[in-house]
Design a protein around this motif. Structure first.
Motif, PDB file in Angstrom:
ATOM      1  N   MET A 183       1.097  -1.557   0.207  1.00  0.00           N
ATOM      2  CA  MET A 183       0.025  -0.014   0.018  1.00  0.00           C
ATOM      3  C   MET A 183       0.540   1.326   0.053  1.00  0.00           C
ATOM      4  O   MET A 183       1.447   0.972   0.732  1.00  0.00           O
ATOM      5  N   THR A 184       0.361   1.923  -0.725  1.00  0.00           N
ATOM      6  CA  THR A 184       1.285   3.456  -1.277  1.00  0.00           C
ATOM      7  C   THR A 184       0.502   4.695  -0.751  1.00  0.00           C
ATOM      8  O   THR A 184      -0.957   4.655  -0.958  1.00  0.00           O
ATOM      9  N   SER A 185       1.150   5.795   0.244  1.00  0.00           N
ATOM     10  CA  SER A 185       0.392   6.538   0.510  1.00  0.00           C
ATOM     11  C   SER A 185       0.484   7.991  -0.021  1.00  0.00           C
ATOM     12  O   SER A 185       1.972   7.897   0.237  1.00  0.00           O
ATOM     13  N   GLU A 186      -0.013   8.911  -0.523  1.00  0.00           N
ATOM     14  CA  GLU A 186       0.614  10.381  -1.235  1.00  0.00           C
ATOM     15  C   GLU A 186       0.726  11.212  -0.056  1.00  0.00           C
ATOM     16  O   GLU A 186      -0.291  11.176   0.727  1.00  0.00           O
ATOM     17  N   LEU A 187       1.441  11.719   0.432  1.00  0.00           N
ATOM     18  CA  LEU A 187       1.983  12.560   0.901  1.00  0.00           C
ATOM     19  C   LEU A 187       2.564  13.750   0.600  1.00  0.00           C
ATOM     20  O   LEU A 187       2.874  13.607  -0.642  1.00  0.00           O
ATOM     21  N   LEU A 188       2.914  15.189   1.016  1.00  0.00           N
ATOM     22  CA  LEU A 188       3.782  16.305   0.535  1.00  0.00           C
ATOM     23  C   LEU A 188       5.675  15.829   0.736  1.00  0.00           C
ATOM     24  O   LEU A 188       5.434  15.438   2.017  1.00  0.00           O
ATOM     25  N   LEU A 189       6.234  16.300   0.214  1.00  0.00           N
ATOM     26  CA  LEU A 189       7.235  16.094  -0.056  1.00  0.00           C
ATOM     27  C   LEU A 189       8.157  16.643   1.627  1.00  0.00           C
ATOM     28  O   LEU A 189       8.674  16.772   2.472  1.00  0.00           O
ATOM     29  N   SER A 190       7.633  18.060   2.033  1.00  0.00           N
ATOM     30  CA  SER A 190       7.716  18.556   3.369  1.00  0.00           C
ATOM     31  C   SER A 190       7.155  17.898   4.297  1.00  0.00           C
ATOM     32  O   SER A 190       7.733  18.276   5.722  1.00  0.00           O
ATOM     33  N   ASP A 191       6.134  17.313   3.878  1.00  0.00           N
ATOM     34  CA  ASP A 191       6.152  16.074   5.912  1.00  0.00           C
ATOM     35  C   ASP A 191       7.328  15.048   6.067  1.00  0.00           C
ATOM     36  O   ASP A 191       6.925  14.459   7.246  1.00  0.00           O
ATOM     37  N   LEU A 192       7.990  14.515   4.445  1.00  0.00           N
ATOM     38  CA  LEU A 192       8.936  13.464   5.406  1.00  0.00           C
ATOM     39  C   LEU A 192       9.783  14.341   6.455  1.00  0.00           C
ATOM     40  O   LEU A 192       9.440  15.421   6.563  1.00  0.00           O
ATOM     41  N   GLN A 193      10.273  12.791   6.795  1.00  0.00           N
ATOM     42  CA  GLN A 193      11.379  13.779   7.976  1.00  0.00           C
ATOM     43  C   GLN A 193      13.041  12.827   6.747  1.00  0.00           C
ATOM     44  O   GLN A 193      12.559  11.772   6.458  1.00  0.00           O
ATOM     45  N   PRO A 194      13.392  13.666   7.736  1.00  0.00           N
ATOM     46  CA  PRO A 194      15.707  13.342   7.373  1.00  0.00           C
ATOM     47  C   PRO A 194      15.480  11.087   7.165  1.00  0.00           C
ATOM     48  O   PRO A 194      14.923  10.870   8.528  1.00  0.00           O
ATOM     49  N   GLY A 195      15.859  10.799   5.873  1.00  0.00           N
ATOM     50  CA  GLY A 195      16.168   9.536   5.925  1.00  0.00           C
ATOM     51  C   GLY A 195      15.051   8.536   5.312  1.00  0.00           C
ATOM     52  O   GLY A 195      15.781   7.867   4.986  1.00  0.00           O
ATOM     53  N   GLN A 196      13.845   9.563   5.021  1.00  0.00           N
ATOM     54  CA  GLN A 196      13.149   8.428   4.303  1.00  0.00           C
ATOM     55  C   GLN A 196      13.335   9.533   3.261  1.00  0.00           C
ATOM     56  O   GLN A 196      13.904  10.087   2.440  1.00  0.00           O
TER      57      GLN A 196
ATOM     58  N   LEU B 107      15.423  23.199  -0.845  1.00  0.00           N
ATOM     59  CA  LEU B 107      14.185  23.013  -0.967  1.00  0.00           C
ATOM     60  C   LEU B 107      13.442  24.038  -0.278  1.00  0.00           C
ATOM     61  O   LEU B 107      13.980  23.350   1.252  1.00  0.00           O
ATOM     62  N   ARG B 108      13.400  25.686  -0.363  1.00  0.00           N
ATOM     63  CA  ARG B 108      12.111  25.789   0.536  1.00  0.00           C
ATOM     64  C   ARG B 108      10.767  25.235   0.853  1.00  0.00           C
ATOM     65  O   ARG B 108      10.682  24.218   0.650  1.00  0.00           O
ATOM     66  N   THR B 109      10.978  25.381   2.690  1.00  0.00           N
ATOM     67  CA  THR B 109       9.279  24.264   3.097  1.00  0.00           C
ATOM     68  C   THR B 109       8.294  24.770   2.347  1.00  0.00           C
ATOM     69  O   THR B 109       7.404  23.470   1.445  1.00  0.00           O
ATOM     70  N   GLU B 110       8.108  25.749   1.787  1.00  0.00           N
ATOM     71  CA  GLU B 110       6.943  26.154   0.379  1.00  0.00           C
ATOM     72  C   GLU B 110       6.931  25.295  -0.495  1.00  0.00           C
ATOM     73  O   GLU B 110       5.960  24.802  -0.826  1.00  0.00           O
ATOM     74  N   GLU B 111       7.967  25.680  -1.581  1.00  0.00           N
ATOM     75  CA  GLU B 111       8.729  24.669  -2.546  1.00  0.00           C
ATOM     76  C   GLU B 111       8.230  22.934  -1.741  1.00  0.00           C
ATOM     77  O   GLU B 111       7.862  22.174  -3.121  1.00  0.00           O
ATOM     78  N   ALA B 112       9.144  22.832  -0.987  1.00  0.00           N
ATOM     79  CA  ALA B 112       8.317  21.165  -0.448  1.00  0.00           C
ATOM     80  C   ALA B 112       6.955  20.508  -0.898  1.00  0.00           C
ATOM     81  O   ALA B 112       6.621  19.580  -1.097  1.00  0.00           O
ATOM     82  N   SER B 113       6.108  21.674  -0.026  1.00  0.00           N
ATOM     83  CA  SER B 113       4.634  21.390   0.067  1.00  0.00           C
ATOM     84  C   SER B 113       4.044  21.795  -1.354  1.00  0.00           C
ATOM     85  O   SER B 113       3.269  21.114  -1.399  1.00  0.00           O
ATOM     86  N   GLN B 114       4.887  20.993  -2.471  1.00  0.00           N
ATOM     87  CA  GLN B 114       4.018  21.496  -3.544  1.00  0.00           C
ATOM     88  C   GLN B 114       4.232  20.001  -4.372  1.00  0.00           C
ATOM     89  O   GLN B 114       4.238  19.737  -5.638  1.00  0.00           O
ATOM     90  N   ILE B 115       5.600  19.713  -3.913  1.00  0.00           N
ATOM     91  CA  ILE B 115       5.532  18.191  -4.513  1.00  0.00           C
ATOM     92  C   ILE B 115       5.407  16.981  -3.583  1.00  0.00           C
ATOM     93  O   ILE B 115       4.924  16.720  -2.432  1.00  0.00           O
ATOM     94  N   VAL B 116       4.047  16.214  -4.096  1.00  0.00           N
ATOM     95  CA  VAL B 116       3.588  14.614  -3.942  1.00  0.00           C
ATOM     96  C   VAL B 116       4.244  14.155  -4.457  1.00  0.00           C
ATOM     97  O   VAL B 116       4.710  13.753  -5.677  1.00  0.00           O
ATOM     98  N   VAL B 117       4.496  13.169  -3.007  1.00  0.00           N
ATOM     99  CA  VAL B 117       5.778  11.899  -3.410  1.00  0.00           C
ATOM    100  C   VAL B 117       4.933  10.860  -2.684  1.00  0.00           C
ATOM    101  O   VAL B 117       3.712  10.210  -2.197  1.00  0.00           O
TER     102      VAL B 117
END
Length: 76
Positions: free
Chosen positions: A1-14, A64-74
């Motif tokens: 199962m995959t889940s879509e998140l925003l890049l800004s929500d990920l933590q280091p190492g993910q 990346l700024r957090t604002e930019e990372a929040s526009q990337i769906v992963v």
């Protein structure tokens, strides 16, 4: 199962896969650097207060700024 998140929500190492971009502006900026949907992206580091963040994508480090990372769906 995959889940879509925003890049800004990920933590280091993910590590995730880029799915899409939410704005044309960020799409064009990252496309010029070779970051396209389907590329793996890893959060390397987040600065104090999470802005900016360093990611590894397409063989290089990118800040990346957090604002930019929040526009990337992963997908995880």
């Amino acid at each position: 199962m995959t889940s879509e998140l925003l890049l800004s929500d990920l933590q280091p190492g993910q590590i995730a896969t880029i799915v899409k971009f939410t704005t044309e502006e960020i799409f064009l900026k990252l496309m010029e650097m070779g970051c396209l949907p389907g590329e793996q992206i890893e959060v390397v580091q987040k600065a104090l207060f999470n802005d900016p963040m360093s990611v590894s994508v397409a063989g290089y480090l990118l800040s990346l700024r957090t604002e930019e990372a929040s526009q990337i769906v992963v997908n995880l």
